[in-house]
Design a protein around this motif. Structure first.
Motif, PDB file in Angstrom:
ATOM      1  N   GLY A 133       0.796  -1.229   0.000  1.00 15.47           N
ATOM      2  CA  GLY A 133       0.000   0.000   0.000  1.00 15.47           C
ATOM      3  C   GLY A 133       0.823   1.271   0.000  1.00 15.47           C
ATOM      4  O   GLY A 133       0.278   2.366   0.142  1.00 15.47           O
ATOM      5  N   LYS A 134       2.144   1.126  -0.152  1.00 19.08           N
ATOM      6  CA  LYS A 134       2.989   2.327  -0.184  1.00 19.08           C
ATOM      7  C   LYS A 134       3.615   2.484  -1.560  1.00 19.08           C
ATOM      8  O   LYS A 134       3.989   1.501  -2.197  1.00 19.08           O
ATOM      9  N   VAL A 135       3.744   3.727  -2.014  1.00 22.52           N
ATOM     10  CA  VAL A 135       4.451   3.978  -3.268  1.00 22.52           C
ATOM     11  C   VAL A 135       5.948   3.927  -2.980  1.00 22.52           C
ATOM     12  O   VAL A 135       6.438   4.570  -2.048  1.00 22.52           O
ATOM     13  N   ARG A 136       6.665   3.128  -3.789  1.00 18.59           N
ATOM     14  CA  ARG A 136       8.089   2.900  -3.527  1.00 18.59           C
ATOM     15  C   ARG A 136       8.986   3.338  -4.664  1.00 18.59           C
ATOM     16  O   ARG A 136      10.142   2.938  -4.734  1.00 18.59           O
ATOM     17  N   GLY A 137       8.440   4.086  -5.609  1.00 20.85           N
ATOM     18  CA  GLY A 137       9.242   4.515  -6.751  1.00 20.85           C
ATOM     19  C   GLY A 137       8.481   4.292  -8.045  1.00 20.85           C
ATOM     20  O   GLY A 137       7.244   4.208  -8.027  1.00 20.85           O
ATOM     21  N   VAL A 138       9.215   4.222  -9.146  1.00 18.26           N
ATOM     22  CA  VAL A 138       8.554   4.036 -10.443  1.00 18.26           C
ATOM     23  C   VAL A 138       9.301   3.039 -11.320  1.00 18.26           C
ATOM     24  O   VAL A 138      10.492   2.795 -11.133  1.00 18.26           O
ATOM     25  N   ARG A 139       8.573   2.495 -12.281  1.00 17.98           N
ATOM     26  CA  ARG A 139       9.198   1.850 -13.418  1.00 17.98           C
ATOM     27  C   ARG A 139       9.392   2.945 -14.460  1.00 17.98           C
ATOM     28  O   ARG A 139       8.550   3.834 -14.594  1.00 17.98           O
TER      29      ARG A 139
END
Lengths: 396, 63
Positions: A133-139
């Protein structure tokens, strides 16, 4: 491209992104900023008019490298072209400088770089990394090559056409009535007055306006915004602009050297700008002023706050929703009252018939307003055309 | 009368100026602007036509 990680990841190197990156880096965070294009600030998609008052508070020093023209004021033209002049002291978001927007964006990116930000060009995000449920970065893709960037805090600064918010899970959808579709020609050999930014209201641009922002030496940005819900057929926005130019000989004789388009939100800002590990900033968070269509000042003000809050979250090791809500609270404190007031004013203006615009501008053209406020405007209009302000009696 | 599913976005033809107005308004987030070019995810697109109205230069056609 190898996978990388950082403290704060900023997606988009426009003004809001560079501001966020700069202030996060200044507060000790290790920052990476992505720009999908090969050149920051280009192609320009902007009318290029900004006010000056907010620049010091976000740490921007005016520079001849990005100022084209310093204007004295704004002129608002009613449908029958009665004119109301607003001098610089009283004008809203849009008056002060006409800037060279690509140079402006580069200057802000240089500030971010000097503060320690790593900038990756030709790198576009293709999705958001989410864990627990946490945003951890991007592709992302760098020169077409896929890789991932992990970050403690990820910031969506990807502009009007933002996908970051929706990928992360924040609703940023717009209705047809919440958007102006815009087209602008940069024209040379036109008869514009370089002392003013000019705005033309009414049926010439339903739900928006035609703008003339002088660039100096007979060059001007001649543009239009039309509310999409009032567009009836394809390419109508271009037709409106072409028609306006044809009716104005001082512009019809000009030559177009550049053409840009784009969308501007005229909605209220997003209800929620924060998720665990994620912030949304600038046009992406629908922070554009719904009355003027200006987005730079608000994006920069919110960007500075975003950078400070993101850096603090990194330092404390707490990028939870609760910790990041500090950003939401602070930008709303700085911007929301005016955004809401201008949204209400815009809601009223988009429905006014031309005759009413004429009366309002006529009433205001004759008076010297001490201060440009909604109340002062209503009082001045009431003195001459009481029927126009009838429904506002409660305010008066 | 053809249903929505039978319609398709013909193209973002030669008129497209890659401005991104359609990207911001797409209710399904299925239009994207990569470095220069506008594209869309055909499988997600419902042919609602909102982008056609948002386009300032009439570059999008739905047949």
């Amino acid at each position: 491209m190898e996978d990388i990680s950082c403290d704060v990841l900023v997606v988009g190197a426009g003004p809001a992104g560079s501001m966020t990156a700069k202030w996060a880096a200044r507060h000790g965070a290790q920052v990476v900023m992505l720009e999908k294009r090969q050149e920051i600030g280009s192609p320009v998609r902007c009318g290029e008019g900004i006010s000056k008052s907010w620049l010091p508070e976000v740490g921007i020093t005016p520079s001849p490298r990005w100022i084209n023209v310093e204007v004295e004021g704004a002129r608002i033209f009613s449908p029958s072209e009665k004119v109301m002049e607003i001098n610089e002291k009283h004008a809203g978001n849009e008056v002060g400088y006409v800037v060279e927007r690509d140079a402006f964006d580069k200057a802000l990116a240089i500030d971010a770089a000097n503060a320690g930000t790593t900038i990756l060009l030709k790198t576009h995000a293709t999705g958001v990394l989410k864990e627990d449920g946490k945003v951890r970065g991007v592709r992302a893709k760098h020169f077409g090559e896929p890789f991932t960037i992990r970050a403690k805090v990820t910031v969506g600064a990807d502009g009007f056409e933002s996908q970051m918010g929706r990928w992360a899970g924040l609703p940023t959808n717009l209705q047809l009535r919440d958007m102006d579709s815009c087209l602008q020609y940069r024209m040379t050999n036109v008869d514009c007055d370089a002392r003013y930014c000019d705005f033309y209201l009414g049926k010439v641009a339903p739900g928006g306006y035609v703008w003339i922002f002088p660039k100096g030496e007979g060059i001007a940005n001649v543009g239009i915004g039309v509310q999409v819900s009032q567009v009836k057929s394809a390419a109508e926005v271009k037709s409106y602009l072409d028609r306006w130019i044809q009716k104005h000989p001082g512009y019809a004789k000009g030559k177009t050297i550049d053409m840009v388009g784009g969308g501007v939100s005229i909605s209220q800002p997003v209800k929620q700008s924060v998720l665990p590990g994620f912030l949304l900033v600038g046009d992406a968070a629908r922070m554009i002023d719904p009355l003027t269509g200006g987005g730079i000042a608000n994006g920069c003000i919110a960007g500075k706050i975003a950078g400070e809050v993101a850096a603090r979250a990194v330092q404390s090791g707490d990028a939870s929703l609760e910790a990041l809500l500090e950003y939401d609270r602070r930008w709303r404190q700085a911007l929301e009252e005016k955004l809401l007031r201008n949204w209400i004013a815009k809601e009223k203006l988009v429905s006014l018939p031309d005759a009413t615009f004429d009366k309002i501008i006529d009433a205001l053209s004759g008076v010297k307003l001490e201060k440009l406020s909604v109340l002062n405007i209503l009082k001045a209009v009431r003195d001459k055309y009481p029927e126009v302000t009838q429904e506002f009696e409660a305010f008066l | 009368m053809p249903g929505k599913r039978d319609r398709h976005i013909d193209s973002f033809g030669e008129t497209c100026i890659s401005c991104g107005a359609c990207v911001g308004i797409c209710p399904l987030n299925c239009i994207y602007l990569d470095e220069w070019r506008i594209g869309f995810d055909e499988d997600v697109c419902t042919r609602c036509g909102i982008c056609v109205r948002a386009c300032p230069v009439g570059a999008i056609t739905i047949a």
